[in-house]
Design a protein around this motif. Structure first.
Motif, PDB file in Angstrom:
ATOM      1  N   GLN A 124       1.012  -1.901  -0.195  1.00  0.00           N
ATOM      2  CA  GLN A 124      -0.048   0.041   0.121  1.00  0.00           C
ATOM      3  C   GLN A 124       1.183   1.288  -0.294  1.00  0.00           C
ATOM      4  O   GLN A 124       2.326   1.465   0.584  1.00  0.00           O
ATOM      5  CB  GLN A 124      -0.688  -0.433   1.279  1.00  0.00           C
ATOM      6  CG  GLN A 124      -2.375  -0.709   1.718  1.00  0.00           C
ATOM      7  CD  GLN A 124      -2.937  -0.933   2.603  1.00  0.00           C
ATOM      8  OE1 GLN A 124      -2.341  -0.299   3.280  1.00  0.00           O
ATOM      9  NE2 GLN A 124      -4.455  -0.464   2.223  1.00  0.00           N
ATOM     10  N   GLY A 125       0.578   2.110  -0.698  1.00  0.00           N
ATOM     11  CA  GLY A 125       1.410   3.296  -0.720  1.00  0.00           C
ATOM     12  C   GLY A 125       2.720   3.135  -1.446  1.00  0.00           C
ATOM     13  O   GLY A 125       3.683   4.659  -1.222  1.00  0.00           O
ATOM     14  N   ALA A 161       3.604   3.527  -4.677  1.00  0.00           N
ATOM     15  CA  ALA A 161       4.443   4.688  -4.918  1.00  0.00           C
ATOM     16  C   ALA A 161       5.063   5.852  -4.506  1.00  0.00           C
ATOM     17  O   ALA A 161       5.896   6.457  -5.178  1.00  0.00           O
ATOM     18  CB  ALA A 161       2.957   5.856  -5.919  1.00  0.00           C
ATOM     19  N   GLY A 162       5.058   6.469  -3.099  1.00  0.00           N
ATOM     20  CA  GLY A 162       5.161   7.109  -2.166  1.00  0.00           C
ATOM     21  C   GLY A 162       6.530   6.977  -1.564  1.00  0.00           C
ATOM     22  O   GLY A 162       6.848   6.969  -0.819  1.00  0.00           O
ATOM     23  N   ASP A 207      17.287   7.211 -17.182  1.00  0.00           N
ATOM     24  CA  ASP A 207      16.588   8.063 -15.875  1.00  0.00           C
ATOM     25  C   ASP A 207      14.702   8.134 -16.764  1.00  0.00           C
ATOM     26  O   ASP A 207      13.959   8.152 -15.877  1.00  0.00           O
ATOM     27  CB  ASP A 207      17.405   9.555 -16.281  1.00  0.00           C
ATOM     28  CG  ASP A 207      16.517  10.313 -15.044  1.00  0.00           C
ATOM     29  OD1 ASP A 207      16.237   9.948 -14.086  1.00  0.00           O
ATOM     30  OD2 ASP A 207      15.309  11.876 -15.899  1.00  0.00           O
ATOM     31  N   SER A 251      11.732   7.168 -14.665  1.00  0.00           N
ATOM     32  CA  SER A 251      10.974   7.723 -14.269  1.00  0.00           C
ATOM     33  C   SER A 251       9.776   7.786 -14.628  1.00  0.00           C
ATOM     34  O   SER A 251       8.684   7.736 -14.014  1.00  0.00           O
ATOM     35  CB  SER A 251      11.092   9.264 -14.705  1.00  0.00           C
ATOM     36  OG  SER A 251      10.287  10.466 -14.608  1.00  0.00           O
ATOM     37  N   GLN A 285       7.729   4.390 -12.422  1.00  0.00           N
ATOM     38  CA  GLN A 285       7.584   5.818 -12.275  1.00  0.00           C
ATOM     39  C   GLN A 285       6.289   6.069 -11.580  1.00  0.00           C
ATOM     40  O   GLN A 285       5.165   5.801 -10.700  1.00  0.00           O
ATOM     41  CB  GLN A 285       8.314   6.723 -11.266  1.00  0.00           C
ATOM     42  CG  GLN A 285       8.223   6.989 -10.042  1.00  0.00           C
ATOM     43  CD  GLN A 285       8.966   8.505  -9.602  1.00  0.00           C
ATOM     44  OE1 GLN A 285       8.815   9.706 -10.157  1.00  0.00           O
ATOM     45  NE2 GLN A 285       9.390   8.291  -7.891  1.00  0.00           N
ATOM     46  N   GLY A 286       6.268   6.481 -12.842  1.00  0.00           N
ATOM     47  CA  GLY A 286       5.004   7.684 -13.170  1.00  0.00           C
ATOM     48  C   GLY A 286       3.908   5.997 -13.530  1.00  0.00           C
ATOM     49  O   GLY A 286       2.220   5.975 -13.136  1.00  0.00           O
ATOM     50  N   GLY A 291       2.095   4.647 -10.838  1.00  0.00           N
ATOM     51  CA  GLY A 291       1.224   6.022  -9.673  1.00  0.00           C
ATOM     52  C   GLY A 291      -0.108   6.194 -10.534  1.00  0.00           C
ATOM     53  O   GLY A 291      -0.827   7.363 -10.247  1.00  0.00           O
ATOM     54  N   GLN A 296       0.745   7.393 -13.948  1.00  0.00           N
ATOM     55  CA  GLN A 296       0.274   9.043 -14.344  1.00  0.00           C
ATOM     56  C   GLN A 296       0.843   7.790 -15.806  1.00  0.00           C
ATOM     57  O   GLN A 296       1.525   7.095 -15.971  1.00  0.00           O
ATOM     58  CB  GLN A 296       1.647   8.941 -14.210  1.00  0.00           C
ATOM     59  CG  GLN A 296       1.727  10.675 -13.725  1.00  0.00           C
ATOM     60  CD  GLN A 296       2.187  11.774 -13.535  1.00  0.00           C
ATOM     61  OE1 GLN A 296       2.960  10.617 -12.041  1.00  0.00           O
ATOM     62  NE2 GLN A 296       3.117  12.534 -13.871  1.00  0.00           N
ATOM     63  N   GLN A 339      13.411   8.969 -26.853  1.00  0.00           N
ATOM     64  CA  GLN A 339      14.208  10.328 -27.343  1.00  0.00           C
ATOM     65  C   GLN A 339      15.361  10.512 -26.460  1.00  0.00           C
ATOM     66  O   GLN A 339      16.621  11.528 -27.295  1.00  0.00           O
ATOM     67  CB  GLN A 339      12.548  10.919 -26.003  1.00  0.00           C
ATOM     68  CG  GLN A 339      12.718  12.629 -27.222  1.00  0.00           C
ATOM     69  CD  GLN A 339      11.800  13.401 -26.956  1.00  0.00           C
ATOM     70  OE1 GLN A 339      10.543  13.028 -25.644  1.00  0.00           O
ATOM     71  NE2 GLN A 339      12.030  15.338 -26.526  1.00  0.00           N
TER      72      GLN A 339
END
Lengths: 430, 317
Positions: free
Chosen positions: A260-261, A263-264, A401, A405, A408-409, A412, A414, A426
């Motif tokens: 739980q949680g 993403a943070g 990176d 990143s 990570q989104g 969450g 995203q 890119q």
């Protein structure tokens, strides 16, 4: 007038002397370095490395102590924090005060990678002993055009660090196929546990998880995928393997496989989750299992490969995450002393000593005395069914990176798989 | 009155060389003003000025040149003209960082000034506990931004006190710092929480110059609270407003510590700012040229907004 002249001279003198003194002072601060080494001599050398183990004893320090005890050679060690290590070494190499021997990452894809430094002429070509340790197919990660600039140290398998004790208590077997893993996630969530704990707030951890998953989805079928990408034959956005890899992350998230949680969460969440048994698995370098078990008596950990998709073959990641290089501008005596240390380290007994301390696998390959935590993946290691960490073969740190990143989104909620892969492409093309 | 008219003992004009001394003809001759007693010559500052120019401005200008190169931090580099700047405005991540920077800067400016002024007005005169409360509100200012941010990170943690508190009223726990819609607001709250005390002190200093007699006179003339604030207090504290708003805008534009400690720019770049991107591109990704271009852009933005801010808040009287 008689008073004017001395005053005038004093004025001029003041104007001249102060900047001159300042310049001399600044010159003094700068030191009279001639671009040479960081203080090594024919009898010894200086050695800088990352100290990621915090308060625990560093394997490099222990190895150096053993070397000094055996040979009497004086080695001045400098343990630096990982987050500033790459920048410090680059700055010191350009300033001419870098250590004689330095620890780097193979390839070009990380901020402390060896190859860009070798290309810029900062690293000394190494001897045949070092060249003999480079794993077949990984030559481009340790050298340029057949010349080796970085000596691999040990193999670090990367998969799932699995708390077998907690898993047994929860009645869950180590995951061998993806569908059963997804099924078990719901069961564990109902019990207030999770299959995995991740540091979602720290992109490199979701990034490492993604690379571990890519072993079966990308590199098992196409071991030379990085070379194909470099040649422009494939892209992340068009690769079904990478799409499957990121979709696996989305599936794990939606199935409630993370704590739980998640993403943070930070690295403290991983330590607590794994050691307390509230989560069964984490995505960490294999050597971390040793550190966690040393710090937590009674903890039973083992390394598992991430399960393949239906119809896929087991595969995993294992590579020398660290390599040692000699400063090209070191004194000749220090260079010889550092090379002698590398030669000593390449001897099987000493390589084993290092991996025993560090918790990896000897660079020469697994033997009968393989660390027990690697028992579940011993067959894969012996059969050579593993690929190096993918980002070692990527052209710049921005690629990893962007992937880390982006994932990570995804964890969450995203962004989407396609846009993440396009951002990775890119970054590759920058 | 005597003081303004001058007295036989008033030697000020003499000392300043404004009146003739003995031998009136020579002294009466028109000549350049020069004080008889002075405390320095302009060239005494020359070494310091040279040092500042060389160490500060020349070094900065030298660094700015890298904005037009593709230097990776090692080895050679090529001049790439405006490519780095073009890349900044074509990269959605950088545009997002620019938007976040402006959001944080102006949000910080407004929040700290409104709350700081409100606190200053509340703690200016009558309240008996005002000295204690001033200390309490100012205390966060003296703490390290990193330490404060880590404390707030614990508060915002999924298992932290904030979620516990909102759980008491039946609300679902949130991943405050990992939610792209909330994370930037969390950073703003932490920034404002720590700095409002500083703004309060600036406004308290300004309010100390507002004469109670003038306020009483305005009240006797029938001015209400708002009118007294609008037409007596605000004009009197205009210099404080200029200082506080300029400082807060600049501080908001260069926010770094709080973002790095709370979110590291995440989740997925949702809280990246220009300052964090400068650090990341330059030192983590070894894109020194691109990082220098970002730093130059940030400097220009700060310069432009500071000038505009000064123009908007200057005392026109």
């Amino acid at each position: 007038m008689t008073l004017q002249s001395p005053r005038g001279f004093r004025r001029i003198g003041t104007l001249v002397v102060i900047p001159a003194v300042s310049a001399l002072a600044l010159t003094g601060c700068g030191g009279g370095d001639d671009g040479g080494s960081g203080g090594g001599s024919a009898d010894g050398f200086t050695f800088a490395f990352e100290n990621a183990s915090g308060g625990q004893e560093n394997p490099w320090v222990k190895l150096v102590e053993k070397y000094t005890e055996e040979t009497g050679v004086d080695v001045e060690t400098n343990a630096l924090p990982p987050d500033s290590f790459g920048l410090t070494m680059r700055t010191q190499l350009q300033g001419g005060n870098a250590p004689d021997l330095m620890m780097f990452s193979p390839g070009s894809g990380q901020e402390n990678s060896a190859i860009p430094l070798a290309e810029a002429g900062y690293l000394e070509p190494l001897g045949d002993t070092s060249a003999g340790l480079v794993p077949a197919g990984s030559e481009a990660l340790f050298g340029i055009d057949g010349t080796v600039y970085a000596q691999p140290t040990s193999l670090i398998p990367v998969g799932i660090t699995w708390n077998s004790g907690a898993a047994a208590e929860a009645g869950v077997d180590a995951p061998t196929d993806f569908d059963s893993l997804i099924d078990s996630c719901g069961t564990l969530a109902d019990e207030g546990k999770s299959a995995f704990v991740i540091a979602g707030a720290v992109p490199p951890n979701p990034g490492l998880m993604t690379m571990a998953i890519s072993a079966t989805r990308v590199y098992a079928e196409t071991p030379d995928w990085n070379e194909q990408r470099a040649a422009g034959d494939v892209t992340f956005a068009d690769s079904q393997g990478w799409k499957d890899t990121l979709q696996t992350v989305v599936d794990l998230t939606e199935a409630g496989c993370f704590q739980q949680g998640a993403a943070g969460g930070g690295f403290d969440a991983i330590t607590q989750g794994i050691t307390q048994g509230t989560s069964l698995g984490a995505f960490l370098p294999g050597s971390s299992a040793n550190e966690l078990m040393n710090a937590t008596p009674g903890l039973e950990l083992e390394i598992e490969a991430f399960p393949p998709a239906a119809g896929g073959e087991p595969y995993m990641l294992a590579s020398s995450n660290y390599a040692l290089s000699i400063n090209a501008k070191a004194d000749d005596g220090a260079k010889q002393a550092a090379q002698a240390f590398l030669d000593w380290m390449a001897e099987p007994d000493n390589a084993k000593t290092f991996t025993d301390i560090q918790g990896g696998v000897p660079i020469t390959g697994p033997g009968d005395d393989l660390n027990p935590v690697y028992a579940p993946v011993a067959e894969l290691l012996e059969a050579g069914d593993y690929a190096p960490l993918p980002n070692q073969g990527w052209p710049n740190p921005g690629v990893y990176d962007a992937l880390a990143s982006g994932v990570q989104g995804l964890v969450g909620g995203q962004g989407d798989v396609q846009s993440v892969l396009e951002s990775v492409d890119q970054a590759w093309d920058q | 009155m005597t003081a303004t008219m001058g007295t036989p003992q008033d030697t000020g004009p003499l000392v300043r060389g404004e009146v003739p001394v003995a031998g009136g003809e020579r002294a009466a001759r028109p000549r350049r003003y020069r004080p008889l007693i002075s405390y320095g010559r302009w060239w005494w500052a020359l070494p310091a000025i040279l040092m500042v120019l060389v160490i500060h401005y020349l070094a900065t200008a030298g660094g700015a040149l890298y904005a037009f190169t593709d230097w990776t931090g090692i080895g050679d580099f090529d001049l790439v003209g405006l490519d780095n700047f073009r890349r900044i405005f074509e990269d959605p991540t950088m545009i997002g960082a620019l938007e976040n920077t402006l959001f944080l800067a102006f949000g910080f400016l407004v929040l700290t000034n409104v709350v700081g002024l409100a606190l200053a007005l509340a703690l200016n005169r009558t309240l008996k506990t005002r000295y204690l409360l001033r200390v309490l509100f100012f205390t966060p200012v003296v703490l390290s931004p990193l330490a404060v941010s880590y404390v707030w990170k614990f508060i915002f943690d999924f298992r932290g006190p904030l979620n516990t508190v909102i759980g008491w009223v039946g609300l679902e726990p949130r991943v405050w710092l990992a939610d792209p819609d909330l994370a930037l607001w969390c950073v703003l709250v932490v920034m404002a929480w720590q700095t409002t005390g500083m703004v309060m002190v600036i406004y308290l200093a300004g309010l100390a110059t507002v004469s109670p007699e003038v306020e009483e006179a305005a009240a006797l003339d029938g001015a209400g609270t708002w009118q007294r604030f609008r037409y007596v207090t605000v004009p009197s504290i205009r210099p404080s407003i200029a200082i506080a708003s300029t400082l807060m805008l600049i501080q908001g534009l260069r926010v770094f510590d709080q973002v790095m400690a709370l979110t590291g720019g995440g989740p997925a770049g949702a809280t990246e700012t220009l300052a964090t991107q400068v650090y990341k591109e330059t030192f983590a990704l070894s894109n020194f040229g691109f990082g220098a271009a970002l730093a130059l852009l940030l400097t220009l933005i700060m310069l432009v907004f500071s000038v505009l801010q000064q123009a908007a808040t200057r005392d026109r009287n």
